[in-house]
Design a protein around this motif. Structure first.
Motif, PDB file in Angstrom:
ATOM      1  N   THR A   1       0.192   5.270   6.019  1.00 28.84           N
ATOM      2  CA  THR A   1      -0.600   4.095   6.427  1.00 28.84           C
ATOM      3  C   THR A   1      -0.737   3.107   5.274  1.00 28.84           C
ATOM      4  OG1 THR A   1      -2.670   5.237   5.832  1.00 28.84           O
ATOM      5  CG2 THR A   1      -1.921   5.433   8.123  1.00 28.84           C
ATOM      6  N   GLU A   2       0.100   3.304   4.239  1.00 27.04           N
ATOM      7  CA  GLU A   2       0.137   2.424   3.066  1.00 27.04           C
ATOM      8  C   GLU A   2      -1.235   2.289   2.386  1.00 27.04           C
ATOM      9  OE1 GLU A   2       3.054  -0.892   3.150  1.00 27.04           O
ATOM     10  OE2 GLU A   2       2.936  -0.641   5.328  1.00 27.04           O
ATOM     11  N   GLY A   3      -1.917   3.419   2.278  1.00 26.78           N
ATOM     12  CA  GLY A   3      -3.176   3.466   1.540  1.00 26.78           C
ATOM     13  C   GLY A   3      -4.404   3.099   2.345  1.00 26.78           C
ATOM     14  N   ALA A   4      -4.226   2.661   3.579  1.00 30.50           N
ATOM     15  CA  ALA A   4      -5.375   2.230   4.381  1.00 30.50           C
ATOM     16  C   ALA A   4      -6.281   3.405   4.736  1.00 30.50           C
ATOM     17  CB  ALA A   4      -4.887   1.532   5.646  1.00 30.50           C
ATOM     18  N   PHE A   5      -5.702   4.569   4.981  1.00 26.95           N
ATOM     19  CA  PHE A   5      -6.491   5.747   5.379  1.00 26.95           C
ATOM     20  C   PHE A   5      -7.433   6.165   4.253  1.00 26.95           C
ATOM     21  CE2 PHE A   5      -6.708  10.488   6.075  1.00 26.95           C
ATOM     22  CZ  PHE A   5      -7.482  10.422   7.223  1.00 26.95           C
ATOM     23  N   ARG A   6      -6.920   6.231   3.044  1.00 29.85           N
ATOM     24  CA  ARG A   6      -7.750   6.626   1.912  1.00 29.85           C
ATOM     25  C   ARG A   6      -8.813   5.572   1.589  1.00 29.85           C
ATOM     26  NH1 ARG A   6      -5.752   9.541  -3.606  1.00 29.85           N
ATOM     27  NH2 ARG A   6      -7.800   9.707  -4.604  1.00 29.85           N
ATOM     28  N   ALA A   7      -8.415   4.317   1.610  1.00 30.78           N
ATOM     29  CA  ALA A   7      -9.367   3.245   1.316  1.00 30.78           C
ATOM     30  C   ALA A   7     -10.543   3.283   2.285  1.00 30.78           C
ATOM     31  CB  ALA A   7      -8.656   1.894   1.380  1.00 30.78           C
ATOM     32  N   TRP A   8     -10.247   3.545   3.548  1.00 31.96           N
ATOM     33  CA  TRP A   8     -11.318   3.647   4.554  1.00 31.96           C
ATOM     34  C   TRP A   8     -12.199   4.868   4.306  1.00 31.96           C
ATOM     35  CZ3 TRP A   8     -11.415   7.830   8.055  1.00 31.96           C
ATOM     36  CH2 TRP A   8     -12.445   7.779   9.004  1.00 31.96           C
ATOM     37  N   ALA A   9     -11.564   6.039   4.072  1.00 34.73           N
ATOM     38  CA  ALA A   9     -12.324   7.280   3.939  1.00 34.73           C
ATOM     39  C   ALA A   9     -13.171   7.311   2.673  1.00 34.73           C
ATOM     40  CB  ALA A   9     -11.368   8.482   3.965  1.00 34.73           C
TER      41      ALA A   9
END
Length: 424
Positions: free
Chosen positions: A186-194
């Protein structure tokens, strides 16, 4: 005078041990997943034939609920790739081999080597269903480019030089490997959200929910772990648990509002069947129960001592013998293992190999009571006061350990005092 000096020396050694852990040499990670993932371009344009193939391919997250063996209490995660031919391949990072060289020595030292294995998914899913475990499947909504790169990475991952990794229960396991793959896809979106989402608790609090159904084993494992597992987590860090990973994947939406998962496919739900323990959605706290157990056990020992003092001495000696074994295991793990969750464990102040001396006095020399028990009681009382008055001393959540041991140690030291007064 000599006995006083010796006692003070032993006490000093115990105090020093709490802050002294020899960190072993760093063991090389055979396959660093995040390092390799960083080399993958998840947005690389596809050729026409690649786009056609990947459009008819799906990648899904499989989540299996807790099972009966200890290693299955926390559930399991895997990825499943369904190809255009209908074949479903399961990628599983939770495989270990009892027959690998030096397995038990590596296990004792915290050097658990796990494998990723690709297998036909249908029978693996059916195996979990036959074991009466919860089974859920969610298809991941990824771009074609990300999906193709992910599948390519998985195929590379199962080759010999990439199949083995150094397992860590909290930071590198079957769920965290998939968590990181989804993040890169997800190009880093998953971690940034979590990472911007608050977590539910600490490592200790989260794992307690899956272990509290076995109070004795939980107490032992809880005692062996230090303040390292007591920091509050963000949501990304708590995805070491398969159930937490599943829920985060379901909850996540891309910045444009698109969901990562459209539908949850429940293949089997046994949570309300009563077949095995259930995992609470909320954090559990049974400090009071361990305190009651410690007090009740001590009262039984005192009652036994008033009627059968010899039997009470033997039972107390066996208890201190068992605690000496547990203290020796703790010391070994702190000094000579790679289990960083045991380092700097303040429980070593009152749970250590010196307790063998108390067991020896009770069982061999047939003496009642223990001076060491008095020292340990004083240390625990000081720790309790500091934990309530000085927040800096409350970093390690070991109230359950103290609640069980403090009444036992107090009874041993006070019983010795009564015996001495009678002799005078």
């Amino acid at each position: 005078m000599k006995r006083t000096i010796l006692s003070l020396w032993l006490l000093l050694c115990m105090v020093m041990l709490s802050a002294y852990s020899i960190r072993p040499q760093q063991v090389e990670q055979p396959f660093d997943s995040t390092k390799e993932l960083s080399k993958v371009d998840f947005s690389k344009p596809l050729a026409a034939n690649q786009a056609d193939w990947v459009d008819r391919t799906s990648v899904s997250l499989l989540t299996v609920g807790p099972g009966d063996p200890l290693y299955a209490w926390f559930g399991h995660s895997a990825l499943i790739v369904k190809q255009p031919s209908g074949t479903q391949i399961m990628y599983d990072w939770g495989i270990f081999d009892y027959e690998q060289e030096h397995f038990y020595l590596n296990f004792a030292r915290g050097r658990m080597y796990y494998y990723v294995v690709a297998s036909e998914a249908t029978w693996r899913i059916q195996e979990a269903i036959d074991e009466e475990r919860d089974v859920r499947l969610v298809e991941l909504n990824l771009t074609d480019e990300a999906k193709f790169a992910l599948i390519t990475f998985l195929q590379k991952h199962i080759k010999t030089e990439y199949s083995t990794y150094l397992y860590h229960f909290y930071s590198d396991n079957c769920a965290t490997r998939i968590r990181d793959i989804i993040d890169f896809a997800t190009e880093g979106a998953f971690r940034a959200w979590a990472e911007n989402e608050p977590g539910q608790g600490s490592y200790r609090q989260l794992t307690a929910r899956n272990m509290i159904h076995s109070p004795a084993l939980f107490w032992v494992l809880d005692t062996l772990q230090s303040r390292i597992i007591d920091t509050r987590l963000d949501r990304y860090e708590e995805l070491f648990l398969p159930e937490k990973l599943h829920q985060a994947v379901v909850d996540f939406t891309y910045p444009d509002g698109t969901r990562l998962v459209d539908e949850v496919q429940v293949l089997q739900d046994r949570r309300d069947s009563g077949i095995r323990f259930t995992v609470s959605d909320d954090l559990v706290n049974y400090d009071w129960a361990y305190a009651l157990f410690g007090i009740a056990s001590t009262l039984l020992l005192l009652l036994l001592g008033s009627r059968l003092p010899v039997l009470r001495r033997i039972v107390s000696g066996l208890l201190f013998l068992a605690l000496g074994v547990l203290g020796s295991l703790l010391l070994f793990m702190m000094l000579f293992s790679d289990m960083d969750m045991t380092y700097f464990n303040e429980n070593i102040l009152f749970l250590n190999p010196l307790l063998f001396a108390s067991a020896y006095a009770l069982l061999i020399q047939k003496k009642q009571g223990s001076r060491l028990a008095a020292y340990c009681s004083a240390i625990m009382l000081v720790l309790l006061v500091l934990k309530f008055l000085v927040p800096a001393f409350a970093q390690q959540d070991n109230i359950r350990t103290i609640a069980v041991l403090l009444p036992l140690y107090l009874s041993g030291s006070s019983f010795q005092g009564r015996r001495k007064r009678k002799k005078r």
